[in-house]
Motif scaffolding. Structure first.
Motif, PDB file in Angstrom:
ATOM      1  N   LYS A   1      11.739 -10.132 -36.789  1.00  0.00           N
ATOM      2  CA  LYS A   1      11.552 -11.553 -36.496  1.00  0.00           C
ATOM      3  C   LYS A   1      12.384 -12.044 -35.311  1.00  0.00           C
ATOM      4  CE  LYS A   1      10.455 -12.636 -41.315  1.00  0.00           C
ATOM      5  NZ  LYS A   1      10.805 -13.430 -42.511  1.00  0.00           N
TER       6      LYS A   1
ATOM      7  N   ASP B   1       0.548 -11.999 -34.202  1.00  0.00           N
ATOM      8  CA  ASP B   1       1.156 -12.176 -32.883  1.00  0.00           C
ATOM      9  C   ASP B   1       1.126 -10.894 -32.050  1.00  0.00           C
ATOM     10  OD1 ASP B   1       2.037 -15.000 -33.207  1.00  0.00           O
ATOM     11  OD2 ASP B   1       3.232 -14.130 -34.813  1.00  0.00           O
TER      12      ASP B   1
ATOM     13  N   ARG C   1      -3.336 -14.882 -34.374  1.00  0.00           N
ATOM     14  CA  ARG C   1      -2.726 -15.182 -33.074  1.00  0.00           C
ATOM     15  C   ARG C   1      -2.651 -13.942 -32.176  1.00  0.00           C
ATOM     16  NH1 ARG C   1       0.492 -17.831 -36.842  1.00  0.00           N
ATOM     17  NH2 ARG C   1       2.036 -16.158 -36.646  1.00  0.00           N
TER      18      ARG C   1
ATOM     19  N   ASP D   1      -2.453 -23.824 -33.834  1.00  0.00           N
ATOM     20  CA  ASP D   1      -2.006 -23.200 -35.081  1.00  0.00           C
ATOM     21  C   ASP D   1      -0.798 -23.976 -35.604  1.00  0.00           C
ATOM     22  OD1 ASP D   1      -0.086 -21.139 -36.537  1.00  0.00           O
ATOM     23  OD2 ASP D   1      -2.113 -20.326 -36.667  1.00  0.00           O
ATOM     24  N   PRO D   2      -0.803 -24.367 -36.871  1.00  0.00           N
ATOM     25  CA  PRO D   2       0.299 -25.197 -37.390  1.00  0.00           C
ATOM     26  C   PRO D   2       1.653 -24.504 -37.345  1.00  0.00           C
ATOM     27  CG  PRO D   2      -1.146 -24.426 -39.156  1.00  0.00           C
ATOM     28  CD  PRO D   2      -1.835 -24.121 -37.887  1.00  0.00           C
ATOM     29  N   ASP D   3       1.666 -23.170 -37.455  1.00  0.00           N
ATOM     30  CA  ASP D   3       2.939 -22.446 -37.457  1.00  0.00           C
ATOM     31  C   ASP D   3       3.488 -22.249 -36.048  1.00  0.00           C
ATOM     32  OD1 ASP D   3       2.929 -22.200 -40.229  1.00  0.00           O
ATOM     33  OD2 ASP D   3       1.703 -20.387 -40.142  1.00  0.00           O
ATOM     34  N   LYS D   4       2.587 -22.024 -35.079  1.00  0.00           N
ATOM     35  CA  LYS D   4       2.991 -21.819 -33.683  1.00  0.00           C
ATOM     36  C   LYS D   4       1.995 -22.558 -32.791  1.00  0.00           C
ATOM     37  CE  LYS D   4       5.293 -17.354 -34.230  1.00  0.00           C
ATOM     38  NZ  LYS D   4       5.394 -15.961 -33.727  1.00  0.00           N
TER      39      LYS D   4
ATOM     40  N   TRP E   1       1.127 -20.928 -29.201  1.00  0.00           N
ATOM     41  CA  TRP E   1       1.194 -19.464 -29.153  1.00  0.00           C
ATOM     42  C   TRP E   1       0.333 -18.864 -28.045  1.00  0.00           C
ATOM     43  CZ3 TRP E   1      -3.193 -16.480 -29.844  1.00  0.00           C
ATOM     44  CH2 TRP E   1      -4.315 -17.161 -30.332  1.00  0.00           C
TER      45      TRP E   1
END
Length: 324
Positions: free
Chosen positions: A52, A120, A147, A314-317, A320
């Protein structure tokens, strides 16, 4: 004395170049043994599971790497950079009806040359191919992870070349080349194809989306070029693999190989649920395409509803797709 000096200078330049490469990349793959690994799969296996702290950058030297490659879900934020998109080739030759070790057909998913499950994932300057030829479904790239980004990549195959498998995966293809015949861009993912060449090697269908009913966007082809091999004609823009397939073409160039009707329903009942449309289509003389003969069940679309921000958010990134 001059020869010795020249040799030492060349040696120093080589060491400097190697040092700079190691600073820029975490691993180097080279078939001649000059890198950290000789195969792509070995390099991916070396990536720490669920890392991470940052991306793992892998340089792939020129060469044809014949291997089935899997990026598992535990290998996150992996970036593959090819030394040259035409000469860095990752390939295999499986196909759907080819038997596995138990005598069973491998199936469409099992035929892929390359698999992406980790989130990712990022690839640049690489050719992904399946060389099985006209033997039915033979996938070059299978993308399930969320992503995923592909820049200056080539996807070469015949039928079912690019499988955008992930049902809620979002994927970005920029300046890419994709070739095939039947349904050679297919699957359930939300994908934005930006300035890509989509080349038909024979009569068939460019896309076969299987978008979920509750997913807002399927395939968005933005400023893409639709080309074809010699004498290819009557190619369809797409057909719905599943009832709620969604595909739109925005400001794309296309030639006479695209059939006037444009789309196939793959079953009349899907005309009520599939969402297909285009706007700003031009031919290579930059004249507007006559869409008066398109099937009557296509939809009118507003290009402002299909910006990259809206399609790939994207709500998380949130940003991206800007990481290229």
């Amino acid at each position: 004395m001059k020869k010795v000096f020249s040799f030492l200078t060349m040696l120093m330049v080589t060491f400097v170049a190697m040092a700079q490469t190691k600073e820029k990349y975490d691993f180097v793959v080279a078939q001649d043994g000059s890198g950290d690994f000789k195969t792509v799969q070995e390099a991916i296996n070396a990536v720490p599971d669920y890392r991470k702290a940052g991306e793992t950058r892998i340089l792939i030297r020129k060469g044809v790497y014949k291997e089935k490659v899997i990026v598992p879900e535990s290998k996150q934020n992996v970036t593959l950079i090819g030394e040259d998109e035409y000469e860095t080739v990752l390939t295999y030759d499986d196909y759907a009806s080819k038997p596995n070790i138990f005598g069973e057909n491998k199936g469409t998913s099992g035929s892929s040359s390359f698999y992406v499950y980790g989130p990712d994932f990022h690839a640049e300057n690489i050719t992904f191919s399946n060389t099985a030829g006209p033997v039915g479904q033979a996938v070059a790239m299978f993308v399930s992870g969320n992503r995923a980004i592909f820049v200056n990549c080539r996807f070469k195959g015949f039928q079912d070349t690019l499988y955008t498998y992930g049902k809620r995966s979002k994927q970005y293809y920029k300046n890419c080349y994709i070739e095939g015949t039947v349904d050679f861009i297919f699957g359930a993912s939300t994908c934005f194809f930006d300035n890509c060449e989509i080349r038909s090697l024979g009569r068939g269908y460019l896309t076969a989306a299987s978008t979920l009913q509750d997913v807002e966007y399927g395939y968005v082809m933005y400023q893409c070029r639709l080309t074809a091999a010699d004498k290819v004609e009557k190619v369809m823009l797409g057909r719905p693999w599943r009832p709620y397939a969604k595909t739109v073409f925005i400001d794309c160039l296309m030639d006479t190989h695209i059939a006037p009707e444009g789309w196939h329903n793959w079953g009349v009942e899907k005309e009520k649920t599939a969402f297909y449309g285009e706007t700003g289509s031009h031919n290579y003389a930059n004249d507007p395409i006559d869409v008066s003969k398109r099937v009557t069940w296509t939809r009118k679309i507003n290009p402002l509803d299909y910006t990259i921000d809206k399609v790939l958010s994207d709500p998380d990134k949130p940003d991206w797709y800007l990481n290229i």
